[in-house]
Scaffold this motif. Structure first.
Motif, PDB file in Angstrom:
ATOM      1  N   LYS A   9       0.889  -1.329   0.071  1.00  0.00           N
ATOM      2  CA  LYS A   9      -0.052   0.095   0.088  1.00  0.00           C
ATOM      3  C   LYS A   9       0.726   1.339  -0.065  1.00  0.00           C
ATOM      4  O   LYS A   9       0.236   2.426  -0.297  1.00  0.00           O
ATOM      5  N   TYR A  10       2.155   1.171   0.158  1.00  0.00           N
ATOM      6  CA  TYR A  10       2.977   2.249   0.490  1.00  0.00           C
ATOM      7  C   TYR A  10       3.647   2.711  -0.847  1.00  0.00           C
ATOM      8  O   TYR A  10       4.129   3.985  -1.035  1.00  0.00           O
ATOM      9  N   ASN A  11       3.914   2.065  -1.873  1.00  0.00           N
ATOM     10  CA  ASN A  11       4.338   2.489  -3.131  1.00  0.00           C
ATOM     11  C   ASN A  11       3.832   3.259  -3.956  1.00  0.00           C
ATOM     12  O   ASN A  11       4.056   3.909  -4.969  1.00  0.00           O
ATOM     13  N   VAL A  12       2.593   3.741  -3.613  1.00  0.00           N
ATOM     14  CA  VAL A  12       1.695   4.666  -4.504  1.00  0.00           C
ATOM     15  C   VAL A  12       2.048   6.067  -3.913  1.00  0.00           C
ATOM     16  O   VAL A  12       1.934   6.990  -4.789  1.00  0.00           O
ATOM     17  N   ASP A  13       2.717   6.035  -2.898  1.00  0.00           N
ATOM     18  CA  ASP A  13       3.317   7.451  -2.359  1.00  0.00           C
ATOM     19  C   ASP A  13       4.852   7.513  -2.622  1.00  0.00           C
ATOM     20  O   ASP A  13       5.388   6.658  -2.229  1.00  0.00           O
ATOM     21  N   LYS A  14       5.065   8.683  -3.468  1.00  0.00           N
ATOM     22  CA  LYS A  14       6.420   8.878  -3.711  1.00  0.00           C
ATOM     23  C   LYS A  14       7.387   9.170  -2.375  1.00  0.00           C
ATOM     24  O   LYS A  14       8.588   8.603  -2.418  1.00  0.00           O
ATOM     25  N   ASN A  15       6.786   9.542  -1.627  1.00  0.00           N
ATOM     26  CA  ASN A  15       7.620   9.727   0.010  1.00  0.00           C
ATOM     27  C   ASN A  15       7.146   8.394   0.791  1.00  0.00           C
ATOM     28  O   ASN A  15       6.097   8.334   1.116  1.00  0.00           O
ATOM     29  N   SER A  16       8.068   7.471   0.851  1.00  0.00           N
ATOM     30  CA  SER A  16       7.956   6.448   1.843  1.00  0.00           C
ATOM     31  C   SER A  16       7.698   6.872   3.240  1.00  0.00           C
ATOM     32  O   SER A  16       8.110   7.874   3.661  1.00  0.00           O
ATOM     33  N   HIS A  17       6.946   5.912   3.950  1.00  0.00           N
ATOM     34  CA  HIS A  17       6.893   6.029   5.177  1.00  0.00           C
ATOM     35  C   HIS A  17       7.859   5.768   6.411  1.00  0.00           C
ATOM     36  O   HIS A  17       7.986   6.054   7.549  1.00  0.00           O
ATOM     37  N   ILE A  18       8.779   5.289   5.801  1.00  0.00           N
ATOM     38  CA  ILE A  18      10.210   4.994   6.429  1.00  0.00           C
ATOM     39  C   ILE A  18      11.253   5.696   5.547  1.00  0.00           C
ATOM     40  O   ILE A  18      11.328   5.485   4.527  1.00  0.00           O
ATOM     41  N   GLN A  19      12.176   6.283   6.618  1.00  0.00           N
ATOM     42  CA  GLN A  19      13.342   6.790   5.692  1.00  0.00           C
ATOM     43  C   GLN A  19      14.258   6.487   6.728  1.00  0.00           C
ATOM     44  O   GLN A  19      14.249   6.462   7.903  1.00  0.00           O
ATOM     45  N   VAL A  20      15.396   5.706   6.050  1.00  0.00           N
ATOM     46  CA  VAL A  20      16.660   5.448   6.505  1.00  0.00           C
ATOM     47  C   VAL A  20      17.753   6.170   6.183  1.00  0.00           C
ATOM     48  O   VAL A  20      18.330   6.211   4.979  1.00  0.00           O
TER      49      VAL A  20
END
Ligand code: SF4
Length: 90
Positions: free
Chosen positions: A13-24
């Motif tokens: 469900k997260y690949n639809v948003d260009k900004n991921s909910h996880i940033q490392v």
């Protein structure tokens, strides 16, 4: 409380948003020897790569937040777009 089945399955469900909910910050990961994020995630979201950085499989994330607690260097920035899985620690 019943956990949402879609969330448990970790459907993509997260690949639809260009900004991921996880940033490392993977530069920090280079100095992290044991890489605890790769051990605590129940869904295998964090994978060590041969160069010492971390590959994040965003679509696997169940939003438990375990990697946030486990990372000793604060390298992970995280949001809970689905509100987390509602587990309570302690
Ligand atoms: S625990 Fe933190 S610093 Fe260590 S590899 Fe994972 S994200 Fe990087």
């Amino acid at each position: 409380m019943t956990v949402n089945l879609l969330k448990r399955l970790g459907l993509n469900k997260y690949n639809v948003d260009k900004n991921s909910h996880i940033q490392v910050n993977t530069d920090i990961c280079l100095t992290c020897k044991d890489k605890p994020c790769t051990k605590v995630c129940p869904a295998g979201t964090y994978e060590p790569s041969p160069d010492g950085r971390i590959i994040v499989h965003y679509e696997r994330c169940l939003e438990c937040g375990a990697a946030l607690v486990a990372c000793p260097y604060g390298a992970i920035k995280f949001t809970f777009p689905e509100g987390g899985i509602s587990y309570k620690y302690g």
